[in-house]
Write a protein that holds these residues in place. Sequence first.
Motif, PDB file in Angstrom:
ATOM      1  N   TYR A  65       5.748   7.298 -58.401  1.00  0.00           N
ATOM      2  CA  TYR A  65       5.117   8.440 -59.069  1.00  0.00           C
ATOM      3  C   TYR A  65       3.812   8.746 -58.348  1.00  0.00           C
ATOM      4  O   TYR A  65       2.892   7.938 -58.347  1.00  0.00           O
ATOM      5  CB  TYR A  65       4.855   8.099 -60.535  1.00  0.00           C
ATOM      6  CG  TYR A  65       4.510   9.284 -61.403  1.00  0.00           C
ATOM      7  CD1 TYR A  65       3.260   9.891 -61.323  1.00  0.00           C
ATOM      8  CD2 TYR A  65       5.428   9.795 -62.311  1.00  0.00           C
ATOM      9  CE1 TYR A  65       2.943  10.984 -62.116  1.00  0.00           C
ATOM     10  CE2 TYR A  65       5.114  10.885 -63.112  1.00  0.00           C
ATOM     11  CZ  TYR A  65       3.873  11.467 -63.020  1.00  0.00           C
ATOM     12  OH  TYR A  65       3.559  12.542 -63.799  1.00  0.00           O
ATOM     13  N   ASP A 120       3.501  14.994 -58.785  1.00  0.00           N
ATOM     14  CA  ASP A 120       2.898  15.593 -59.976  1.00  0.00           C
ATOM     15  C   ASP A 120       1.666  16.412 -59.611  1.00  0.00           C
ATOM     16  O   ASP A 120       0.646  15.868 -59.196  1.00  0.00           O
ATOM     17  CB  ASP A 120       2.521  14.489 -60.969  1.00  0.00           C
ATOM     18  CG  ASP A 120       1.978  15.050 -62.276  1.00  0.00           C
ATOM     19  OD1 ASP A 120       2.025  16.280 -62.449  1.00  0.00           O
ATOM     20  OD2 ASP A 120       1.512  14.261 -63.112  1.00  0.00           O
ATOM     21  N   VAL A 175       8.443  11.160 -57.944  1.00  0.00           N
ATOM     22  CA  VAL A 175       7.854  12.255 -58.704  1.00  0.00           C
ATOM     23  C   VAL A 175       6.594  12.709 -57.971  1.00  0.00           C
ATOM     24  O   VAL A 175       5.725  11.897 -57.651  1.00  0.00           O
ATOM     25  CB  VAL A 175       7.483  11.840 -60.141  1.00  0.00           C
ATOM     26  CG1 VAL A 175       6.754  12.984 -60.849  1.00  0.00           C
ATOM     27  CG2 VAL A 175       8.726  11.445 -60.928  1.00  0.00           C
TER      28      VAL A 175
END
Length: 328
Positions: A234, A208, A206
């Motif tokens: 992440y 972000d 991910v």
Amino acid sequence: MKAAIVQDPHHPPFFGEIDAPQPSAGDIRISVSAAALSHLVRSRASGRHYSTSGRVASVAGVDGVGRRDDGSRVYFVLPKAPNGSMAEKAVVAPAQCIVLPDELDDVTAAAIANPGMSSWAALTERARLKSGETVLVNGATGVSGRLAVQVAKYLGAGKIIATGRNARALQEVSALGADVTIPLVDDGDALERSFKPVFAEGVDVVLDYLWGQSAERLLIAAARAGADAVPIRYVEIGGASGQEITLPGAVLRSSAIELMGSGIGSIPLTRLIKAIEGVLYAAVPGGFKIATRPVPLSDVEQAWLDPTPGGRIVFITHPEASQERSTN
């Protein structure tokens, strides 16, 4: 020399005259042709960015494109303080210059370097993306997010999931390479439900750019996807939707999520420069698309305050040189 002068961190820079920086032994002098306006430039000019320690530059700008005294055309980053890149001249250490490929024009190089680096560094330095993996870009409709989709595809992602608020912009991101799009809505529970199916199928990385509520719901949905879900790297890159989140500790205890950041400080400067080089040399062969708005440096104050969308603003110091190609 003419420059975008920062006199008050609470007001935009103004176009004026300032002494040209003088190179010390080993430094390189650059005749600047183009310098982009980014969130990083704005926050450093105001002294708010975490990398400034409250210091405010005399001249705005963190990077740009220009020519060295030997005539070679280069991208450069972090010129010697207190002078930034939005000026006719800049002084920089040799290690912070990259000779540009002939086919990449000045305006595109200046515009694409910083936002493209954010995803290139996150994918190669932090997430260590492997060919065929699935990447989710949270906040894919902004300049950096759109490039993140293109960079992920170029670096070998097998599937790309993009989130964003604007439905039309999400359609445009699909054309750039996103395989799945997820609209971001204000209802947190509905948002979490929309995330669950993609995490159930497996998400490897991910990126972000938003943080805030969407990050909270992404992390919770990932943790609830089940024990058979793929471990997730992440990578937090930006905070467009908020600087803080509320995260239950059980989310991390009950999942294989690796939570990390990517930016100045988490990656050595030499490696960030290497990431920028990767973007600059991949831009043309990869067909990377970025909308730009070339603006004369003399219009810096007006453009700084202009909220009109339409591409990344790139200030042109020498308009006649903006489309030059290197002959070296």
